[in-house]
Write a protein that holds these residues in place. Structure first.
Motif, PDB file in Angstrom:
ATOM      1  N   GLU A  41       0.827  -1.204   0.000  1.00  0.00           N
ATOM      2  CA  GLU A  41       0.000   0.000   0.000  1.00  0.00           C
ATOM      3  C   GLU A  41       0.870   1.266   0.000  1.00  0.00           C
ATOM      4  N   ILE A  42       1.912   1.262   0.805  1.00  0.00           N
ATOM      5  CA  ILE A  42       2.818   2.414   0.859  1.00  0.00           C
ATOM      6  C   ILE A  42       3.527   2.582  -0.474  1.00  0.00           C
ATOM      7  N   HIS A  43       3.964   1.467  -1.046  1.00  0.00           N
ATOM      8  CA  HIS A  43       4.641   1.521  -2.348  1.00  0.00           C
ATOM      9  C   HIS A  43       3.693   2.039  -3.431  1.00  0.00           C
ATOM     10  N   GLY A  44       2.415   1.691  -3.325  1.00  0.00           N
ATOM     11  CA  GLY A  44       1.426   2.199  -4.278  1.00  0.00           C
ATOM     12  C   GLY A  44       1.240   3.699  -4.171  1.00  0.00           C
ATOM     13  N   ARG A  45       1.360   4.227  -2.979  1.00  0.00           N
ATOM     14  CA  ARG A  45       1.237   5.680  -2.785  1.00  0.00           C
ATOM     15  C   ARG A  45       2.458   6.426  -3.324  1.00  0.00           C
ATOM     16  N   THR A  46       3.642   5.895  -3.054  1.00  0.00           N
ATOM     17  CA  THR A  46       4.862   6.615  -3.450  1.00  0.00           C
ATOM     18  C   THR A  46       5.147   6.481  -4.936  1.00  0.00           C
ATOM     19  N   ARG A  47       4.789   5.336  -5.521  1.00  0.00           N
ATOM     20  CA  ARG A  47       5.062   5.047  -6.942  1.00  0.00           C
ATOM     21  C   ARG A  47       6.544   5.216  -7.290  1.00  0.00           C
ATOM     22  N   VAL A  48       7.413   4.852  -6.349  1.00  0.00           N
ATOM     23  CA  VAL A  48       8.856   4.900  -6.567  1.00  0.00           C
ATOM     24  C   VAL A  48       9.262   3.582  -7.213  1.00  0.00           C
ATOM     25  N   THR A  49      10.183   3.648  -8.160  1.00  0.00           N
ATOM     26  CA  THR A  49      10.654   2.425  -8.816  1.00  0.00           C
ATOM     27  C   THR A  49      11.362   1.531  -7.808  1.00  0.00           C
ATOM     28  N   ASP A  50      11.187   0.233  -7.969  1.00  0.00           N
ATOM     29  CA  ASP A  50      11.846  -0.716  -7.082  1.00  0.00           C
ATOM     30  C   ASP A  50      13.347  -0.653  -7.324  1.00  0.00           C
ATOM     31  N   ILE A  51      14.108  -0.463  -6.273  1.00  0.00           N
ATOM     32  CA  ILE A  51      15.550  -0.244  -6.388  1.00  0.00           C
ATOM     33  C   ILE A  51      16.270  -1.474  -6.913  1.00  0.00           C
ATOM     34  N   LYS A  78      18.620  -3.519 -13.991  1.00  0.00           N
ATOM     35  CA  LYS A  78      18.535  -2.925 -15.329  1.00  0.00           C
ATOM     36  C   LYS A  78      19.819  -2.175 -15.676  1.00  0.00           C
ATOM     37  N   LEU A  79      20.313  -1.387 -14.731  1.00  0.00           N
ATOM     38  CA  LEU A  79      21.547  -0.638 -14.980  1.00  0.00           C
ATOM     39  C   LEU A  79      22.739  -1.574 -15.169  1.00  0.00           C
ATOM     40  N   LYS A  80      22.783  -2.662 -14.421  1.00  0.00           N
ATOM     41  CA  LYS A  80      23.856  -3.639 -14.578  1.00  0.00           C
ATOM     42  C   LYS A  80      23.799  -4.270 -15.971  1.00  0.00           C
ATOM     43  N   TRP A  81      22.601  -4.606 -16.422  1.00  0.00           N
ATOM     44  CA  TRP A  81      22.403  -5.193 -17.747  1.00  0.00           C
ATOM     45  C   TRP A  81      22.873  -4.231 -18.832  1.00  0.00           C
ATOM     46  N   GLN A  82      22.476  -2.977 -18.728  1.00  0.00           N
ATOM     47  CA  GLN A  82      22.874  -1.972 -19.716  1.00  0.00           C
ATOM     48  C   GLN A  82      24.383  -1.769 -19.712  1.00  0.00           C
ATOM     49  N   TRP A  83      24.981  -1.733 -18.544  1.00  0.00           N
ATOM     50  CA  TRP A  83      26.423  -1.530 -18.435  1.00  0.00           C
ATOM     51  C   TRP A  83      27.177  -2.703 -19.047  1.00  0.00           C
ATOM     52  N   ASN A  90      24.624  -7.465 -30.536  1.00  0.00           N
ATOM     53  CA  ASN A  90      23.448  -6.967 -31.256  1.00  0.00           C
ATOM     54  C   ASN A  90      22.526  -6.290 -30.247  1.00  0.00           C
ATOM     55  N   ARG A  91      22.382  -4.993 -30.365  1.00  0.00           N
ATOM     56  CA  ARG A  91      21.611  -4.214 -29.406  1.00  0.00           C
ATOM     57  C   ARG A  91      20.147  -4.639 -29.338  1.00  0.00           C
ATOM     58  N   GLY A  92      19.559  -4.970 -30.474  1.00  0.00           N
ATOM     59  CA  GLY A  92      18.153  -5.382 -30.496  1.00  0.00           C
ATOM     60  C   GLY A  92      17.917  -6.660 -29.711  1.00  0.00           C
ATOM     61  N   ILE A  93      18.769  -7.649 -29.933  1.00  0.00           N
ATOM     62  CA  ILE A  93      18.654  -8.912 -29.200  1.00  0.00           C
ATOM     63  C   ILE A  93      18.900  -8.677 -27.714  1.00  0.00           C
ATOM     64  N   TRP A  94      19.910  -7.875 -27.406  1.00  0.00           N
ATOM     65  CA  TRP A  94      20.275  -7.607 -26.010  1.00  0.00           C
ATOM     66  C   TRP A  94      19.129  -6.925 -25.264  1.00  0.00           C
ATOM     67  N   ASN A  95      18.484  -5.962 -25.899  1.00  0.00           N
ATOM     68  CA  ASN A  95      17.374  -5.260 -25.246  1.00  0.00           C
ATOM     69  C   ASN A  95      16.168  -6.168 -25.091  1.00  0.00           C
ATOM     70  N   SER A  96      15.933  -7.068 -26.047  1.00  0.00           N
ATOM     71  CA  SER A  96      14.813  -7.989 -25.903  1.00  0.00           C
ATOM     72  C   SER A  96      15.068  -8.988 -24.780  1.00  0.00           C
ATOM     73  N   LEU A  97      16.329  -9.402 -24.597  1.00  0.00           N
ATOM     74  CA  LEU A  97      16.670 -10.297 -23.495  1.00  0.00           C
ATOM     75  C   LEU A  97      16.493  -9.596 -22.153  1.00  0.00           C
ATOM     76  N   GLN A  98      16.773  -8.305 -22.126  1.00  0.00           N
ATOM     77  CA  GLN A  98      16.654  -7.544 -20.872  1.00  0.00           C
ATOM     78  C   GLN A  98      15.208  -7.533 -20.395  1.00  0.00           C
TER      79      GLN A  98
END
Length: 115
Positions: free
Chosen positions: A31-41, A47-52, A105-113
Motif C-alpha cells: 500500500e505504501i509503495h502504491g502511494r509513493t510510486r517509486v521504482t523498485d531499487i 537494469k543498470l547492470k544489464w545496460q552496463w 546486437n543491441r536489439g537482441i540484447w534489449n529484448s533479453l533484458q
C-alpha cells in the motif's frame, strides 16, 4: 541476507519515513509503495547492470573491459566450498553462456533484458 533484499528493506524504510508511517501503524508495504510510486531499487540496479554489461562488451579498439569479462585465471582452480558468485553470473542466468555474442546486437540484447 542478499544485497537485493537489503536494498529493498532500506527502500521500504525510506518510503515509510517519507509518509511518516511507523511499523506500529500496520500499513502494508504494498500500500505504501502504491502511494509513493517509486521504482523498485532492486529492479533498477539489475537494469543498470544489464545496460552496463552490454555497453562494456560492445566497446572496441583494444580496451580492457571485454578482456576482463572473458579472463580465466592461470591456475584454473577455485577454493573449496561454494564458489563466490561472479559479476556475470546473473547475466548468464538470463542470456545464457553465449551472452557476449548476444550483447553485440543491441536489439537482441534489449529484448533479453525485458525477459
Amino acid at each position: 541476507m542478499g544485497i537485493r533484499k537489503l536494498l529493498r528493506v532500506t527502500q521500504r524504510a525510506m518510503e515509510r519515513a517519507m509518509f511518516g508511517v511507523s511499523l506500529r501503524d500496520q500499513i502494508r508495504n504494498v500500500e505504501i509503495h502504491g502511494r509513493t510510486r517509486v521504482t523498485d531499487i532492486a529492479q533498477r540496479v539489475a537494469k543498470l547492470k544489464w545496460q552496463w554489461a552490454g555497453h562494456i562488451v560492445r566497446r572496441k579498439n583494444g580496451r580492457w573491459g571485454p578482456k576482463v569479462l572473458e579472463w580465466q585465471p592461470r591456475t584454473g582452480k577455485r577454493s573449496v566450498g561454494r564458489p563466490p558468485t561472479r559479476w556475470t553470473d546473473d547475466i548468464k542466468r538470463v542470456a545464457g553462456s553465449r551472452w557476449i555474442q548476444a550483447a553485440q546486437n543491441r536489439g537482441i540484447w534489449n529484448s533479453l533484458q525485458k525477459t
